[in-house]
Design a protein around this motif. Sequence first.
Motif, PDB file in Angstrom:
ATOM      1  N   LEU A 244      41.236  72.527  55.052  1.00 21.55           N
ATOM      2  CA  LEU A 244      42.103  73.485  55.756  1.00 21.55           C
ATOM      3  C   LEU A 244      43.112  72.794  56.666  1.00 21.55           C
ATOM      4  O   LEU A 244      44.122  73.394  57.041  1.00 21.55           O
ATOM      5  N   PHE A 245      42.824  71.544  57.041  1.00 27.25           N
ATOM      6  CA  PHE A 245      43.690  70.785  57.950  1.00 27.25           C
ATOM      7  C   PHE A 245      43.992  69.423  57.314  1.00 27.25           C
ATOM      8  O   PHE A 245      43.534  68.382  57.808  1.00 27.25           O
ATOM      9  N   PRO A 246      44.740  69.396  56.212  1.00 29.22           N
ATOM     10  CA  PRO A 246      44.934  68.141  55.464  1.00 29.22           C
ATOM     11  C   PRO A 246      45.673  67.062  56.247  1.00 29.22           C
ATOM     12  O   PRO A 246      45.580  65.877  55.898  1.00 29.22           O
ATOM     13  N   ASP A 247      46.393  67.418  57.292  1.00 29.75           N
ATOM     14  CA  ASP A 247      47.135  66.425  58.070  1.00 29.75           C
ATOM     15  C   ASP A 247      46.266  65.725  59.115  1.00 29.75           C
ATOM     16  O   ASP A 247      46.737  64.785  59.765  1.00 29.75           O
ATOM     17  N   CYS A 248      45.032  66.176  59.279  1.00 34.21           N
ATOM     18  CA  CYS A 248      44.134  65.575  60.274  1.00 34.21           C
ATOM     19  C   CYS A 248      43.224  64.556  59.605  1.00 34.21           C
ATOM     20  O   CYS A 248      42.884  64.669  58.419  1.00 34.21           O
ATOM     21  N   ASP A 249      42.818  63.566  60.365  1.00 38.15           N
ATOM     22  CA  ASP A 249      42.034  62.462  59.813  1.00 38.15           C
ATOM     23  C   ASP A 249      40.570  62.803  59.622  1.00 38.15           C
ATOM     24  O   ASP A 249      39.886  62.163  58.819  1.00 38.15           O
ATOM     25  N   SER A 250      40.044  63.753  60.375  1.00 36.14           N
ATOM     26  CA  SER A 250      38.626  64.099  60.306  1.00 36.14           C
ATOM     27  C   SER A 250      38.414  65.448  60.978  1.00 36.14           C
ATOM     28  O   SER A 250      39.333  66.006  61.599  1.00 36.14           O
ATOM     29  N   TYR A 251      37.207  65.952  60.878  1.00 38.09           N
ATOM     30  CA  TYR A 251      36.830  67.204  61.555  1.00 38.09           C
ATOM     31  C   TYR A 251      37.071  67.069  63.055  1.00 38.09           C
ATOM     32  O   TYR A 251      37.684  67.943  63.696  1.00 38.09           O
ATOM     33  N   LEU A 252      36.603  65.979  63.645  1.00 36.74           N
ATOM     34  CA  LEU A 252      36.817  65.784  65.079  1.00 36.74           C
ATOM     35  C   LEU A 252      38.299  65.680  65.405  1.00 36.74           C
ATOM     36  O   LEU A 252      38.761  66.186  66.440  1.00 36.74           O
ATOM     37  N   ASP A 253      39.056  65.039  64.530  1.00 37.47           N
ATOM     38  CA  ASP A 253      40.486  64.869  64.779  1.00 37.47           C
ATOM     39  C   ASP A 253      41.212  66.211  64.844  1.00 37.47           C
ATOM     40  O   ASP A 253      42.223  66.343  65.537  1.00 37.47           O
ATOM     41  N   ILE A 254      40.700  67.222  64.142  1.00 38.46           N
ATOM     42  CA  ILE A 254      41.291  68.561  64.228  1.00 38.46           C
ATOM     43  C   ILE A 254      41.267  69.036  65.675  1.00 38.46           C
ATOM     44  O   ILE A 254      42.279  69.496  66.225  1.00 38.46           O
ATOM     45  N   TYR A 255      40.102  68.927  66.300  1.00 35.38           N
ATOM     46  CA  TYR A 255      39.995  69.354  67.702  1.00 35.38           C
ATOM     47  C   TYR A 255      40.862  68.478  68.605  1.00 35.38           C
ATOM     48  O   TYR A 255      41.520  68.981  69.534  1.00 35.38           O
ATOM     49  N   ALA A 256      40.878  67.178  68.349  1.00 29.05           N
ATOM     50  CA  ALA A 256      41.649  66.271  69.196  1.00 29.05           C
ATOM     51  C   ALA A 256      43.136  66.597  69.138  1.00 29.05           C
ATOM     52  O   ALA A 256      43.817  66.653  70.169  1.00 29.05           O
ATOM     53  N   ARG A 257      43.662  66.829  67.939  1.00 31.17           N
ATOM     54  CA  ARG A 257      45.094  67.089  67.790  1.00 31.17           C
ATOM     55  C   ARG A 257      45.508  68.430  68.395  1.00 31.17           C
ATOM     56  O   ARG A 257      46.684  68.635  68.692  1.00 31.17           O
ATOM     57  N   HIS A 258      44.542  69.311  68.577  1.00 28.48           N
ATOM     58  CA  HIS A 258      44.850  70.611  69.177  1.00 28.48           C
ATOM     59  C   HIS A 258      44.497  70.669  70.657  1.00 28.48           C
ATOM     60  O   HIS A 258      44.499  71.740  71.266  1.00 28.48           O
ATOM     61  N   GLY A 259      44.181  69.513  71.259  1.00 31.75           N
ATOM     62  CA  GLY A 259      43.961  69.450  72.697  1.00 31.75           C
ATOM     63  C   GLY A 259      42.593  69.905  73.163  1.00 31.75           C
ATOM     64  O   GLY A 259      42.424  70.290  74.326  1.00 31.75           O
ATOM     65  N   LEU A 260      41.579  69.832  72.277  1.00 30.32           N
ATOM     66  CA  LEU A 260      40.248  70.350  72.598  1.00 30.32           C
ATOM     67  C   LEU A 260      39.194  69.251  72.735  1.00 30.32           C
ATOM     68  O   LEU A 260      38.003  69.561  72.830  1.00 30.32           O
ATOM     69  N   LEU A 261      39.607  68.012  72.770  1.00 34.20           N
ATOM     70  CA  LEU A 261      38.664  66.900  72.913  1.00 34.20           C
ATOM     71  C   LEU A 261      38.829  66.283  74.293  1.00 34.20           C
ATOM     72  O   LEU A 261      39.896  65.762  74.627  1.00 34.20           O
ATOM     73  N   GLY A 262      37.772  66.382  75.110  1.00 36.78           N
ATOM     74  CA  GLY A 262      37.856  65.831  76.456  1.00 36.78           C
ATOM     75  C   GLY A 262      36.525  65.919  77.172  1.00 36.78           C
ATOM     76  O   GLY A 262      35.512  66.316  76.594  1.00 36.78           O
ATOM     77  N   PRO A 263      36.486  65.569  78.437  1.00 37.93           N
ATOM     78  CA  PRO A 263      35.224  65.504  79.178  1.00 37.93           C
ATOM     79  C   PRO A 263      34.574  66.855  79.444  1.00 37.93           C
ATOM     80  O   PRO A 263      33.407  66.903  79.839  1.00 37.93           O
ATOM     81  N   ARG A 264      35.303  67.950  79.238  1.00 35.33           N
ATOM     82  CA  ARG A 264      34.701  69.277  79.415  1.00 35.33           C
ATOM     83  C   ARG A 264      34.242  69.883  78.096  1.00 35.33           C
ATOM     84  O   ARG A 264      33.804  71.029  78.050  1.00 35.33           O
ATOM     85  N   SER A 265      34.304  69.119  77.017  1.00 37.03           N
ATOM     86  CA  SER A 265      33.987  69.636  75.685  1.00 37.03           C
ATOM     87  C   SER A 265      32.544  69.320  75.310  1.00 37.03           C
ATOM     88  O   SER A 265      32.069  68.195  75.513  1.00 37.03           O
ATOM     89  N   LEU A 266      31.858  70.306  74.749  1.00 35.37           N
ATOM     90  CA  LEU A 266      30.553  70.083  74.135  1.00 35.37           C
ATOM     91  C   LEU A 266      30.600  70.563  72.696  1.00 35.37           C
ATOM     92  O   LEU A 266      31.013  71.688  72.421  1.00 35.37           O
ATOM     93  N   PHE A 267      30.155  69.674  71.798  1.00 39.31           N
ATOM     94  CA  PHE A 267      30.156  69.965  70.370  1.00 39.31           C
ATOM     95  C   PHE A 267      28.719  70.050  69.876  1.00 39.31           C
ATOM     96  O   PHE A 267      27.939  69.102  70.028  1.00 39.31           O
ATOM     97  N   ALA A 268      28.372  71.190  69.292  1.00 36.42           N
ATOM     98  CA  ALA A 268      27.018  71.371  68.773  1.00 36.42           C
ATOM     99  C   ALA A 268      26.877  70.678  67.426  1.00 36.42           C
ATOM    100  O   ALA A 268      27.782  70.718  66.591  1.00 36.42           O
ATOM    101  N   HIS A 269      25.744  70.043  67.240  1.00 39.08           N
ATOM    102  CA  HIS A 269      25.288  69.392  66.010  1.00 39.08           C
ATOM    103  C   HIS A 269      25.822  67.959  65.893  1.00 39.08           C
ATOM    104  O   HIS A 269      25.075  67.015  66.068  1.00 39.08           O
ATOM    105  N   ALA A 270      27.097  67.789  65.524  1.00 35.82           N
ATOM    106  CA  ALA A 270      27.696  66.447  65.443  1.00 35.82           C
ATOM    107  C   ALA A 270      26.819  65.496  64.640  1.00 35.82           C
ATOM    108  O   ALA A 270      26.586  64.353  65.027  1.00 35.82           O
ATOM    109  N   ILE A 271      26.353  65.965  63.483  1.00 39.25           N
ATOM    110  CA  ILE A 271      25.422  65.171  62.671  1.00 39.25           C
ATOM    111  C   ILE A 271      26.174  64.152  61.813  1.00 39.25           C
ATOM    112  O   ILE A 271      25.863  62.960  61.820  1.00 39.25           O
TER     113      ILE A 271
END
Length: 433
Positions: A244-271
Amino acid sequence: MPTAYRSALLYSLEDPAKVGRAASYRYLEDGLLLVEDGLIHACGPADELLASLPPGTLVQHWPEGLIVPGFIDTHIHYPQTGMIGAAGEQLLDWLTRYTYPAEQRFADYAYAERVARLFIAELLRNGTTTAQVFASVHPESVEAFFTVAAELNLRMLCGKVLMDRNAPPELCDSADSGYAQSRALIERWHGHGRLGYAVTPRFAGSCSSEQLRRAAQLLEEFPSVRLHTHLAENRAEIAWIESLFPDCDSYLDIYARHGLLGPRSLFAHAIHLDEHDCQRLGQCGAAVAFCPTSNLFLGSGLFDLARAERLQLKVGIGSDIGAGTSFSLLHTLGEAYKVEQLQGRSLDPFKALYLATLGGARALGMEGQVGSLAPGHEADFVVLDVQATPLLRFRLEECQDLAERLAVLLTLGDDRVVQETFVAGVSRHRREG
């Protein structure tokens, strides 16, 4: 008047992976907690503190008990309370068959409040005093949850789900409506008593780029709210979301590119993350929720706790009700032990205690407030009955040291062990009998 609570006391001082087992905890065989105005004022040996108590101080004593900090559940869904044990599917099909139909009922405030009361009662019955909670897409679901939590003065995080695609129309908002409804809920509830708000995109697969950007806008506009979402839970989920996000490098990168990766973020599972993405999580100060019963129940995979420790990731424990199978974090930690065994490792019992208390507080940005019995912390604590069952009583008599007793408690313990749960110094659950 202050109240004193006398029993054996045990709490974490630090992550055993950082300082070693011996320096990671404090244990008092006969300890005393002094509580006043909802805060812990003193914690120490009973024989030292009893003589200095103010006249008239009530002392409650559990000679055979164990007091620990209230447990902290870093990832749980309250609208899924009624579908625990919905078996036979993996993640994506499970969402479609069970989760989405269950969550549609939460447009009804009366129903949402009824479930919220049951849900919170179950948390307290199992010794959980703080949780980060998914609601549904409906603002009514958040209103109901926070209303019940406020009545009990609980320290809780919750948020309205953001989901504007790839779900039933009845469960979809829009980027604009999701932003507006979330903002209104933040202004009404964030910082109200002991409540906090978590901006809650369900996962990248249910959110457009515009909705993820509006979620980041909320984080920017309200610097103390949290971010709570899912990441890399299931291999089929990952392949679909990355398509769904072919321009992003990974699942995590999707959140990072949209400004959602930071010290207030908690991600469930991350397996299912590669080394680079794990490093990226650690470097930005984000946290992850280890959800062993859910990961096993849905066949999602085994969380790599050792790698998280090596990269100094913040990790808390999550029951992940309703894919998770128990509200009890004691039971959940017992399953975490098995997950470690399947990877050739053993979960240290003091690490398990840390994950469910101080580690959870750090993962949720609550260190210094909850997760400890040290003076200055809020008086959220649990009295455990270590003789709650005949088997547990017999088995503990055979133990050689505290580490073995704690390991047995985590293996055999469940809701029956929780004798009383205190929230800000007030008893909110007492076991019958």
